[in-house]
Design a protein around this motif. Structure first.
Motif: not given
Length: 239
Positions: A186, A188, A190, A212
């Motif tokens: 997963i 992301e 940021v 992750t």
């Protein structure tokens, strides 16, 4: 009263599961060829055609590989041109980075709730936490935090990690006999703030890939939950 619906797997799918079970239980060794198709057909009581179908499915999934004139084996890092078959990062010039790691800590801790949930264990059950500082060509890129199943990785030592160039899976396979069959990532994107900076210690405002990862054995057991914090300044992702 409603009748329960029984789902019957096709025969080749049942054979696939049986092959994976034998490999998971190490009845068949990773570094030795699988029995011939005719021997497997006799052992499972099915046709050679069904065995061939099951083996082909496992080849397509990247789990098995045929070596001409030698036999069929579990696919290992020796059979791939990539240093890490799960590596998704790429330098912006198109080259694959070979991340170097500096192991900072290897310890047994109570499992955090989010890790326990993914591993299907109780919060507080013992797990191994591995913390590594990551770099590429001498430039620091971030940190890698892995939570490992204690029974599977009990023999892992921090000395084993010192010569690893980012690729833990090759170490798992060659040193511990642990084969990671598949992963789910997963991703992301940021920007580093003060809270994230406490974890990865990169400059505020740095764009960051946060991955992750959930890693599983051949029997689908989750044995690794990994959190990767990697600077996005000089990298892109292969999809």
């Amino acid at each position: 009263m409603k009748s329960s619906k029984i789902v019957r797997l096709p025969l080749y799918a049942q054979i696939k599961d049986a092959i994976l079970q034998k490999l998971s239980q190490r009845e068949w060794k990773f570094d030795q060829p699988l029995p011939s198709e005719s021997k497997m057909a006799d052992e499972f009581g099915v046709s050679v055609g069904s065995i061939r179908h099951a083996v082909a499915e496992l080849e397509d999934a990247g789990i098995l590989i045929r070596r001409q004139g030698v036999g069929t084996f579990v696919r290992s890092y020796k059979d791939t041109g990539l240093w890490n078959r799960f590596q998704k990062f790429m330098r912006k010039d198109g080259r694959l980075p070979v991340f170097e790691s500096n192991p900072l800590r290897l310890e047994i801790i109570p499992a955090p709730e989010n890790v326990a949930e993914k591993m299907k264990i109780m919060p507080g059950d013992p797990v191994i936490r591995c913390l590594r500082d990551m770099s590429d060509n001498g430039e620091r890129t971030g940190v890698d935090v892995a939570y490992l199943d204690l029974a599977t990785f009990r023999d892992l030592k921090i000395e084993d990690l010192e010569d690893v160039k980012g690729n833990l899976y090759k170490l798992y396979e060659e040193k511990l006999g642990v084969f990671i069959a598949d992963v789910t990532d997963i991703l992301e994107f940021v920007i580093i703030d003060k809270e994230i900076q406490k974890i990865c210690d990169l400059p505020l405002g740095t764009p960051l890939f946060f991955v992750t990862r959930q890693s599983r054995l051949l029997n689908k057991k989750t044995v690794e939950i990994r959190y990767e914090y990697c600077s996005a300044v000089n990298y892109r992702l292969r999809i």
